[in-house]
Design a protein around this motif. Structure first.
Motif, PDB file in Angstrom:
ATOM      1  N   THR A  10       0.781  -1.059   0.295  1.00 37.84           N
ATOM      2  CA  THR A  10       0.063  -0.140  -0.158  1.00 37.84           C
ATOM      3  C   THR A  10       0.912   1.372   0.074  1.00 37.84           C
ATOM      4  O   THR A  10       0.816   2.167  -0.706  1.00 37.84           O
ATOM      5  N   VAL A  11       2.001   1.006   0.698  1.00 37.49           N
ATOM      6  CA  VAL A  11       2.887   2.384   0.812  1.00 37.49           C
ATOM      7  C   VAL A  11       3.506   2.599  -0.500  1.00 37.49           C
ATOM      8  O   VAL A  11       3.561   3.741  -0.996  1.00 37.49           O
ATOM      9  N   TYR A  28       4.075   5.407  -6.081  1.00 37.97           N
ATOM     10  CA  TYR A  28       4.283   5.014  -7.317  1.00 37.97           C
ATOM     11  C   TYR A  28       3.468   4.797  -8.302  1.00 37.97           C
ATOM     12  O   TYR A  28       3.401   4.378  -9.455  1.00 37.97           O
ATOM     13  N   ALA A  29       2.113   4.874  -7.883  1.00 34.24           N
ATOM     14  CA  ALA A  29       0.825   4.767  -8.719  1.00 34.24           C
ATOM     15  C   ALA A  29       0.853   5.652 -10.047  1.00 34.24           C
ATOM     16  O   ALA A  29       0.642   5.076 -11.064  1.00 34.24           O
ATOM     17  N   GLU A  30       1.387   6.848  -9.795  1.00 33.22           N
ATOM     18  CA  GLU A  30       1.203   7.498 -11.076  1.00 33.22           C
ATOM     19  C   GLU A  30       2.381   7.123 -11.948  1.00 33.22           C
ATOM     20  O   GLU A  30       2.173   7.058 -13.286  1.00 33.22           O
ATOM     21  N   GLY A  31       3.738   6.731 -11.478  1.00 34.65           N
ATOM     22  CA  GLY A  31       4.691   6.246 -12.428  1.00 34.65           C
ATOM     23  C   GLY A  31       4.245   4.751 -13.015  1.00 34.65           C
ATOM     24  O   GLY A  31       4.444   4.623 -14.134  1.00 34.65           O
ATOM     25  N   ARG A  80      12.369   8.837 -15.114  1.00 40.48           N
ATOM     26  CA  ARG A  80      11.845  10.152 -14.655  1.00 40.48           C
ATOM     27  C   ARG A  80      10.396   9.698 -13.984  1.00 40.48           C
ATOM     28  O   ARG A  80      10.036  10.170 -13.055  1.00 40.48           O
ATOM     29  N   TYR A  81       9.892   8.734 -14.278  1.00 43.59           N
ATOM     30  CA  TYR A  81       8.485   8.310 -13.942  1.00 43.59           C
ATOM     31  C   TYR A  81       8.567   7.756 -12.348  1.00 43.59           C
ATOM     32  O   TYR A  81       7.525   7.932 -11.871  1.00 43.59           O
ATOM     33  N   PHE A  82       9.838   7.445 -12.204  1.00 45.14           N
ATOM     34  CA  PHE A  82      10.238   6.871 -10.865  1.00 45.14           C
ATOM     35  C   PHE A  82      11.065   7.489 -10.012  1.00 45.14           C
ATOM     36  O   PHE A  82      11.502   7.016  -8.805  1.00 45.14           O
TER      37      PHE A  82
END
Length: 124
Positions: free
Chosen positions: A26-27, A32-35, A98-100
């Protein structure tokens, strides 16, 4: 855990009792959900699965001989094998990093920094 396989996606509930329902997940998911969403879009644009993009990214990282992957079916093995043929451009690798915020850095080698400088970096 299934993030790169697409089992868990933004906007969909995580099934109770699944590995994705664990607190540590969950953390990680919140961070990182957007990535992951952007990685999925990148993979879709290239006709790949997110796991294949991640494997290709890791395979092309400096100092990586071969990513270690785990599979539980022949279909997953085939997907991994295809990922080994994917070549990302330097610009695509930078975009994905860049995503992460996870560009592969020499310093990430920890205790092996000196070894990497000695054996993997060309003199000069």
């Amino acid at each position: 855990v299934g993030l790169l396989a697409g089992r868990y996606q933004t906007g969909r509930p995580i099934p109770a009792g699944s590995r994705g329902d664990e607190p540590r997940f969950t953390v990680w998911w919140e961070r990182y959900a957007e990535g992951i969403r952007r990685l999925q879009e990148f993979a879709d644009r290239h006709g790949l699965r997110p796991s294949q993009v991640a494997i290709a990214w890791a395979r092309q990282a400096r100092g990586v001989s071969l990513p270690i992957v785990g599979v539980s079916s022949a279909a997953q093995l085939e997907e991994c094998a295809r990922a080994m043929t994917v070549t990302l451009t330097p610009e695509e690798r930078e975009e994905l990093a860049r995503y992460f915020d996870t560009a592969v850095k020499e310093e990430s080698a920890g205790a092996f920094v000196g070894w990497r400088r000695t054996y993997l970096v060309a003199p000069g």
